[in-house]
Scaffold this motif. Sequence first.
Motif, mmCIF file in Angstrom:
data_model
loop_
_atom_site.group_PDB
_atom_site.id
_atom_site.type_symbol
_atom_site.label_atom_id
_atom_site.label_comp_id
_atom_site.label_asym_id
_atom_site.label_seq_id
_atom_site.Cartn_x
_atom_site.Cartn_y
_atom_site.Cartn_z
ATOM 1 N N ASN A 36 0.857 -1.182 0.000
ATOM 2 C CA ASN A 36 0.000 0.000 0.000
ATOM 3 C C ASN A 36 0.894 1.234 0.000
ATOM 4 O O ASN A 36 2.073 1.162 0.336
ATOM 5 C CB ASN A 36 -0.923 0.021 1.231
ATOM 6 N N CYS A 37 0.348 2.346 -0.360
ATOM 7 C CA CYS A 37 0.964 3.680 -0.228
ATOM 8 C C CYS A 37 2.304 3.842 -0.977
ATOM 9 O O CYS A 37 2.801 2.934 -1.621
ATOM 10 C CB CYS A 37 1.120 4.044 1.247
ATOM 11 N N HIS A 38 2.832 5.036 -0.879
ATOM 12 C CA HIS A 38 4.136 5.466 -1.421
ATOM 13 C C HIS A 38 4.264 5.380 -2.938
ATOM 14 O O HIS A 38 4.908 6.214 -3.540
ATOM 15 C CB HIS A 38 5.301 4.672 -0.793
ATOM 16 N N PRO B 149 -2.397 1.370 -4.174
ATOM 17 C CA PRO B 149 -1.416 2.401 -4.518
ATOM 18 C C PRO B 149 -1.885 3.795 -4.126
ATOM 19 O O PRO B 149 -3.066 4.012 -3.845
ATOM 20 C CB PRO B 149 -1.345 2.284 -6.046
ATOM 21 N N ILE B 150 -0.941 4.727 -4.136
ATOM 22 C CA ILE B 150 -1.322 6.140 -4.085
ATOM 23 C C ILE B 150 -1.879 6.497 -5.465
ATOM 24 O O ILE B 150 -1.781 5.702 -6.404
ATOM 25 C CB ILE B 150 -0.124 7.043 -3.718
ATOM 26 N N THR B 151 -2.436 7.689 -5.576
ATOM 27 C CA THR B 151 -3.118 8.008 -6.835
ATOM 28 C C THR B 151 -2.324 9.028 -7.651
ATOM 29 O O THR B 151 -2.892 9.912 -8.275
ATOM 30 C CB THR B 151 -4.535 8.530 -6.562
ATOM 31 N N VAL C 42 -7.334 2.241 -2.775
ATOM 32 C CA VAL C 42 -6.293 3.224 -3.024
ATOM 33 C C VAL C 42 -5.921 3.895 -1.714
ATOM 34 O O VAL C 42 -6.710 3.954 -0.776
ATOM 35 C CB VAL C 42 -6.681 4.295 -4.084
ATOM 36 N N CYS C 43 -4.685 4.385 -1.666
ATOM 37 C CA CYS C 43 -4.185 5.020 -0.444
ATOM 38 C C CYS C 43 -4.144 6.532 -0.680
ATOM 39 O O CYS C 43 -5.116 7.095 -1.191
ATOM 40 C CB CYS C 43 -2.836 4.405 -0.076
ATOM 41 N N CYS C 44 -3.045 7.205 -0.316
ATOM 42 C CA CYS C 44 -3.005 8.666 -0.370
ATOM 43 C C CYS C 44 -3.448 9.195 -1.726
ATOM 44 O O CYS C 44 -2.978 8.737 -2.764
ATOM 45 C CB CYS C 44 -1.607 9.158 -0.051
ATOM 46 N N GLY C 45 -4.318 10.163 -1.687
ATOM 47 C CA GLY C 45 -4.902 10.707 -2.914
ATOM 48 C C GLY C 45 -6.288 10.133 -3.163
ATOM 49 O O GLY C 45 -6.991 10.565 -4.083
HETATM 50 ZN ZN LIG Z 1 -0.941 6.394 1.781
#
Ligand SMILES: [Zn+2]
Length: 352
Positions: free
Chosen positions: A211-213, A238-240, A300-303
């Motif tokens: 996840n993330c980054h 994933p991040i976006t 999805v993670c950040c974004g």
């Molecule tokens: Zn994230």
Amino acid sequence: MKKRSLKERLDKGPVICAEGFLFEIEKRGYMSSGEFVPMVSLDNPEALLNLHRDFQHAGSDIVQAFTYNGHREKMRVIGKEELLEPLNRAALQIAKDVAISPMGEEENLMAGNISNSNIWNQNDKKSQLEVEKMFREMVGWAVDEGADILIGETFYYAEEAYTALKVMKETGLPSVITIAPYGENIMRDGVSILDTCKELEQRGGDVVGMNCHRGPNTMMPYLKEIRKELKCHVAGLPITYRTTDDHPTFFNLPDNNGCSCPSPHETTFPTALDPMQCSRYEIGQFAKEAYDLGINYLGVCCGATPMLIREVAEAVGLKVPASKYRENMENHYMYGKNKRIPKHIKDYRNKA
Ligand SMILES: [Zn+2]
């Protein structure tokens, strides 16, 4: 309707999990960027409730308690250690309230959450014991508040991820464990991404992944390897943002879009990433490709925004409450094909 377990759901098809609350709650005006402490569960509980509801409406099957960075060390950094337990319990209770009042027939799963501590030091046993203690108290509160599953996420040290999994497994609850390697494409303690995931499966992770980054482009190659090698369910969140081989994570992602007013910080992360945002179609394409590979735990993670979570859900064949408001260009005043739209307006489409 009986509430199915995480494994029952994953065995049957896709399970959607919204993450990335840090960025989204910051954008909504309830968190300081950079500092990133989820005080929102205490300061503005209704804003957090709304966030969860919006993601639930968009198709998230899991309501993850917003305790990311809500750990003892971070609370010490901001001088509010006494609020640690109230913050955690409030976040868990809000997540539970949302999970038990689903928009469909079946209740959502409420997830307790632990994550990267940022004090883990591979050469310092004392720091490791400190982290383990931090994990154990948070997991304890999550169990108390009725978590259905536990999520350990965003680990960039392999051993820290193993420790998180060990603590989560002590509870007997299903565990999701995802790693977030940095731009060197290896865990910071030198273990490869694939080997870390293999080890997490060996140690009993129910769902293992990333996840993330990383955006879709720089996460997918590793997800393919992981899916091929592991037998357990695999996660991809994933991040976006449009990360590249040269800049595999969002930490050093340059703005190559003719930016005329650079970020006042040394990087575009975390406050000037907007121009590198993936479109909904890129996120949908990622989700479909991952699902076709056999990766059933998706998000999805950040974004993340509710719109992107809906896109993930729909890309893998689900219909969610927010599908009602999916784009309908048919009725657009200029690009639509609706027969009421005047010809002279339609004909102007290429000059607009
Ligand atoms: Zn994230």
